[in-house]
Design a protein around this motif. Structure first.
Motif, PDB file in Angstrom:
ATOM      1  N   GLU A 155       0.839  -1.198   0.000  1.00  0.00           N
ATOM      2  CA  GLU A 155       0.000   0.000   0.000  1.00  0.00           C
ATOM      3  C   GLU A 155       0.874   1.248   0.000  1.00  0.00           C
ATOM      4  OE1 GLU A 155      -3.951   1.786   2.297  1.00  0.00           O
ATOM      5  OE2 GLU A 155      -2.773   0.189   3.237  1.00  0.00           O
ATOM      6  N   HIS A 156       0.584   2.145  -0.937  1.00  0.00           N
ATOM      7  CA  HIS A 156       1.370   3.377  -1.065  1.00  0.00           C
ATOM      8  C   HIS A 156       0.445   4.465  -1.597  1.00  0.00           C
ATOM      9  CE1 HIS A 156       5.061   5.713  -1.410  1.00  0.00           C
ATOM     10  NE2 HIS A 156       4.655   6.108  -2.600  1.00  0.00           N
ATOM     11  N   HIS A 157       0.223   5.509  -0.779  1.00  0.00           N
ATOM     12  CA  HIS A 157      -0.769   6.519  -1.135  1.00  0.00           C
ATOM     13  C   HIS A 157      -0.224   7.652  -1.981  1.00  0.00           C
ATOM     14  CE1 HIS A 157      -2.145   4.827   2.869  1.00  0.00           C
ATOM     15  NE2 HIS A 157      -3.100   4.466   2.043  1.00  0.00           N
ATOM     16  N   ALA A 158       1.047   7.966  -1.844  1.00  0.00           N
ATOM     17  CA  ALA A 158       1.633   9.062  -2.613  1.00  0.00           C
ATOM     18  C   ALA A 158       1.637   8.705  -4.103  1.00  0.00           C
ATOM     19  CB  ALA A 158       3.047   9.343  -2.116  1.00  0.00           C
ATOM     20  N   PRO A 159       1.815   9.686  -4.977  1.00  0.00           N
ATOM     21  CA  PRO A 159       1.821   9.385  -6.418  1.00  0.00           C
ATOM     22  C   PRO A 159       2.804   8.272  -6.770  1.00  0.00           C
ATOM     23  CG  PRO A 159       1.774  11.750  -6.064  1.00  0.00           C
ATOM     24  CD  PRO A 159       1.943  11.130  -4.713  1.00  0.00           C
TER      25      PRO A 159
ATOM     26  N   ALA B 280       6.535   6.163 -12.459  1.00  0.00           N
ATOM     27  CA  ALA B 280       6.221   5.473 -13.712  1.00  0.00           C
ATOM     28  C   ALA B 280       6.627   4.004 -13.667  1.00  0.00           C
ATOM     29  CB  ALA B 280       6.899   6.173 -14.885  1.00  0.00           C
ATOM     30  N   ASN B 281       7.724   3.712 -12.971  1.00  0.00           N
ATOM     31  CA  ASN B 281       8.179   2.322 -12.872  1.00  0.00           C
ATOM     32  C   ASN B 281       7.789   1.672 -11.553  1.00  0.00           C
ATOM     33  OD1 ASN B 281       9.947   3.986 -11.496  1.00  0.00           O
ATOM     34  ND2 ASN B 281      11.787   2.825 -12.026  1.00  0.00           N
ATOM     35  N   GLY B 282       6.762   2.214 -10.887  1.00  0.00           N
ATOM     36  CA  GLY B 282       6.189   1.562  -9.725  1.00  0.00           C
ATOM     37  C   GLY B 282       7.139   1.422  -8.558  1.00  0.00           C
ATOM     38  N   TYR B 283       7.185   0.216  -7.984  1.00  0.00           N
ATOM     39  CA  TYR B 283       7.988  -0.033  -6.783  1.00  0.00           C
ATOM     40  C   TYR B 283       9.449   0.362  -6.975  1.00  0.00           C
ATOM     41  CZ  TYR B 283      10.487  -2.671  -3.180  1.00  0.00           C
ATOM     42  OH  TYR B 283      11.326  -3.037  -2.152  1.00  0.00           O
ATOM     43  N   ASP B 284      10.002   0.088  -8.136  1.00  0.00           N
ATOM     44  CA  ASP B 284      11.416   0.372  -8.366  1.00  0.00           C
ATOM     45  C   ASP B 284      11.733   1.855  -8.225  1.00  0.00           C
ATOM     46  OD1 ASP B 284      11.608  -2.294  -8.848  1.00  0.00           O
ATOM     47  OD2 ASP B 284      11.896  -2.121 -11.016  1.00  0.00           O
ATOM     48  N   GLY B 285      10.750   2.713  -8.468  1.00  0.00           N
ATOM     49  CA  GLY B 285      10.988   4.145  -8.434  1.00  0.00           C
ATOM     50  C   GLY B 285      10.684   4.811  -7.108  1.00  0.00           C
TER      51      GLY B 285
ATOM     52  N   ALA C  86      -3.869  11.407  -1.423  1.00  0.00           N
ATOM     53  CA  ALA C  86      -2.924  12.048  -0.514  1.00  0.00           C
ATOM     54  C   ALA C  86      -2.376  11.046   0.493  1.00  0.00           C
ATOM     55  CB  ALA C  86      -3.611  13.202   0.219  1.00  0.00           C
ATOM     56  N   PRO C  87      -1.115  11.208   0.885  1.00  0.00           N
ATOM     57  CA  PRO C  87      -0.547  10.337   1.930  1.00  0.00           C
ATOM     58  C   PRO C  87      -1.322  10.470   3.224  1.00  0.00           C
ATOM     59  CG  PRO C  87       1.170  11.564   0.804  1.00  0.00           C
ATOM     60  CD  PRO C  87      -0.132  12.145   0.348  1.00  0.00           C
TER      61      PRO C  87
END
Length: 306
Positions: free
Chosen positions: A33-37, A40-45, A77-78
């Motif tokens: 779970e990650h609320h911030a934007p 483009a490369n998802g988890y890696d970024g 929003a976070p």
């Protein structure tokens, strides 16, 4: 005058791109779970501690798990407090496993790595599946444009089961829905059709319409199952078993048996060929050929009794 904007999902629908046989292989999914934007490369970024980030990445790669960022629909929003994580495992028996927890600090990712590396098959069975809707607009515009209305419609109906997620593959088939750990991909959905498809799935009826494939099968096998479902009607996720697969060049012969507990055989011929080069994503200007698996014959065989 500027050129008209290109949308890969519009182009795919105009061409009539086939859905069956396009689900990527996968048996394990890591949800974070990650609320911030989302980058483009998802988890890696994500701006995480490099050691913790690499630890989870390597553990996931060792078991061919896919790491997906998730969030509830409408929450951008976070928010303070712990976030959820999950490890979802497919099981051929249908006894799929889920393990959930929470994380607050980057160091907590080590706990998820431990779950992935644990011997055996940790996790609880008997839980309803997780419905993941790709809305990863920074990866591909169509995922957001088509995915968010679907996420909204599904979240209104099943608020506890539905999450938005990062890229799951097949941008041109947006809106894409992955039901995990069942390992079923659906594509080409809109708000209305997604509710129908998920409702039927949760009732134990997988329809051929909008089915991209089962993630434990090879593309030709996925196409064969979809063809049998289209001809003989919807069936439960594990109703059909792949009993044999032979290949001669681009030609495949797939034997299915079922629906369980029946052992009725079905022989399906599939021919694989590449399409002409096309632009397959909104953001990738380069053209590439896609592999198409065309079903040329479906035949029900006889059951032999000893």
């Amino acid at each position: 005058m500027s050129a008209e904007r290109f949308f890969c999902a519009d182009a795919a629908r105009a061409r009539g791109d086939a859905l069956p046989g396009t689900a990527p292989y996968g048996l394990v999914w890591v949800l974070l779970e990650h609320h911030a934007p989302w980058p483009a490369n998802g988890y890696d970024g994500l701006p995480l501690d490099p050691v913790a980030q690499s630890l989870l990445f390597e553990a996931a790669r060792a078991v061919r798990a896919r790491i997906l960022l998730i969030r509830r629909h409408g929450r951008r929003a976070p928010r303070p407090g712990p976030r959820r994580w999950a490890v979802l495992r497919y099981d051929a028996t249908g006894a799929h496993r889920q393990q959930w927890g929470t994380w607050e600090r980057d160091e907590d990712l080590a706990r998820i790595a431990d779950v992935l590396e644990a011997p055996g098959e940790p996790g609880e069975t008997g839980h309803p599946p997780v419905v993941l809707v790709c809305t990863h607009g920074r990866h591909d515009t169509c995922c957001a444009v088509r995915g968010r209305p679907v996420a909204g419609a599904l979240s209104e109906r099943w608020p506890d089961l539905v999450w938005e997620c990062t890229h799951v593959g097949g941008d041109r088939f947006a809106a894409n829905v992955l039901v995990a750990p069942d390992g079923v991909y659906y594509g080409g959905l809109d708000a209305a059709s997604s509710v129908t498809v998920v409702d039927q799935h949760l009732a134990g009826r997988v329809h051929a319409a909008h089915l991209r494939g089962y993630t434990d099968l090879f593309p030709a096998q996925q196409a064969a199952v979809a063809a049998v479902l289209a001809r003989y009607g919807p069936a439960a996720r594990h109703a059909y078993t792949v009993a044999g697969t032979t290949r001669a060049g681009p030609h495949w012969l797939i034997r299915l048996t079922g629906p369980a507990p029946s052992t009725t055989p079905y022989d399906v011929e599939v021919t694989a060929h590449r399409t002409p080069p096309r632009q397959l994503t909104c953001n990738g200007l380069a053209t590439s050929a896609a592999m198409l698996h065309e079903v040329t014959r479906v035949e029900r065989g006889r059951v032999h009794h000893d």
